[in-house]
Scaffold this active site. Structure first.
Site, PDB file in Angstrom:
ATOM      1  N   ARG A   1       0.843  -1.189   0.000  1.00  7.56           N
ATOM      2  CA  ARG A   1       0.000   0.000   0.000  1.00  7.56           C
ATOM      3  C   ARG A   1       0.879   1.240   0.000  1.00  7.56           C
ATOM      4  NH1 ARG A   1      -3.549  -2.239  -1.982  1.00  7.56           N
ATOM      5  NH2 ARG A   1      -5.599  -2.693  -1.156  1.00  7.56           N
TER       6      ARG A   1
ATOM      7  N   GLU B   1      -3.728   7.680  -5.648  1.00 11.18           N
ATOM      8  CA  GLU B   1      -3.841   6.962  -6.931  1.00 11.18           C
ATOM      9  C   GLU B   1      -5.057   7.468  -7.693  1.00 11.18           C
ATOM     10  OE1 GLU B   1      -3.783   2.722  -6.187  1.00 11.18           O
ATOM     11  OE2 GLU B   1      -1.903   2.886  -5.086  1.00 11.18           O
TER      12      GLU B   1
ATOM     13  N   HIS C   1      -0.769   0.317  -9.956  1.00  8.57           N
ATOM     14  CA  HIS C   1      -1.532  -0.607  -9.098  1.00  8.57           C
ATOM     15  C   HIS C   1      -1.985  -1.813  -9.934  1.00  8.57           C
ATOM     16  CE1 HIS C   1      -3.957  -0.824  -5.158  1.00  8.57           C
ATOM     17  NE2 HIS C   1      -3.904  -2.035  -5.691  1.00  8.57           N
TER      18      HIS C   1
END
Ligand code: OXD
Length: 309
Positions: A224, A253, A272
């Site tokens: 994360r 993000e 991601h």
């Protein structure tokens, strides 16, 4: 009985079709149906807004459309509803490929060829290490982290782990307890962090952590973004020409265009994307938990609310 499905994935229609096909006895709703949220029994979600969770007053299970659960438990209206997350072998296998691809880019110095190609420069052969000459440290040895660690161990890398709990079962992987973190970091040529987002892990990878790593080393973050202090990393990268990072997750993000990490030549950015949530196998896993719950009325939450993941 009814299911509420929510996500903003590009392929959300595909997900919806697959859910409708599998959960034949349930009515499936999305926001477009404007359902009576208080009558919904199950929710299958990714990044659900809090104002919707607040209305789902009678849900029995929340299924996370990914491995992480922070997008649910960090919502103010989350009230301990059992969560079932994706613990999928296919996801772990793909994550292992991603990690290995980043390791090989660093290990075989492929980044040098990529840079040289832009300048049409013929670099010739480079001196590179064999797998058994490289120590990889894994932080965050949960379901995904353990899978990645074992995958790399099979490839002959020297794999070690940082772990609060006992040793990893069925492996020779040596683990260090958090109080031996310094020793662990000093040993590693590559660190792979798969830490979840919790109170304890916020900015876990900071100036102090980076200073303990080898000057010539490589950090891969696929856990994360909240676990990494991005400013500390940038400062460290600017001072250490032989330090590299591969980042898949970020504090914000998508990564904002003005973030300096985009342009740093020692940084690889991926969006991601380290571990795709496989539609078929994930829905199969959800269906198994759902069927068990329908049969015996019991559900084991995948989340330990004390640990926060
Ligand atoms: C996650 C995922 O939890 O992509 O980040 O599954």
């Amino acid at each position: 009985m009814s299911i509420f499905f929510y996500c903003k994935f590009k392929n959300k229609k595909e997900w919806l079709n697959a859910i409708q096909k599998k959960f034949l006895n349930e009515k499936i709703f999305t926001t477009e149906d404007k359902p009576d949220y208080s009558k919904i029994d199950y929710a299958i979600v990714w990044n659900l807004p809090d104002n919707i969770l607040k209305k789902l007053k009678n849900i029995k299970i929340i299924f996370s459309l990914g491995a992480g659960v922070d997008h649910i438990i960090n919502l103010p209206s989350y009230n301990k509803t059992p969560i079932v997350r994706v613990k999928d072998k296919n996801m772990a296998e793909r994550m292992s490929y991603h990690v290995h691809s980043q390791i090989l880019t660093y290990q075989l110095k492929l980044y040098l060829f990529q840079r040289a190609q832009i300048k049409k420069k013929w670099l010739g052969e480079q001196n590179t290490k064999l797998n058994n000459e490289i120590t990889i440290g894994i932080i965050g040895l949960g379901f995904l982290g353990s899978y990645v660690a074992k995958y790399l161990e099979k490839l002959n890398y020297k794999v070690i782990g940082l772990r609060r709990e006992k040793k990893l079962a069925n492996t020779k992987i040596k683990t260090f307890s958090p109080k031996n973190k310094d020793k662990f970091l000093k040993n590693c040529d590559i660190i792979v962090s798969i830490l979840p987002d919790t109170e304890e892990t916020k900015n876990f990878i900071n100036k102090k952590f980076l200073n303990l790593m080898k000057k010539k080393s490589f950090l891969i973050n696929i856990g994360r973004g909240s676990t990494l202090n991005e400013d500390d990393l940038l400062e460290y990268l600017n001072k250490n020409k032989n330090f590299f990072a591969s980042l898949d997750v970020f504090k914000k993000e998508p990564l904002p265009k003005n973030n300096k990490l985009w342009k740093h030549k020692n940084v690889i950015i991926t969006p991601h994307a380290a571990a795709l949530t496989d539609i078929e196998s994930s829905i199969e896993l959800m269906f198994k938990s759902y069927t068990k719950y329908k049969n015996n009325g019991k559900i084991k939450s995948d989340v330990n609310l004390i640990k926060g993941y």
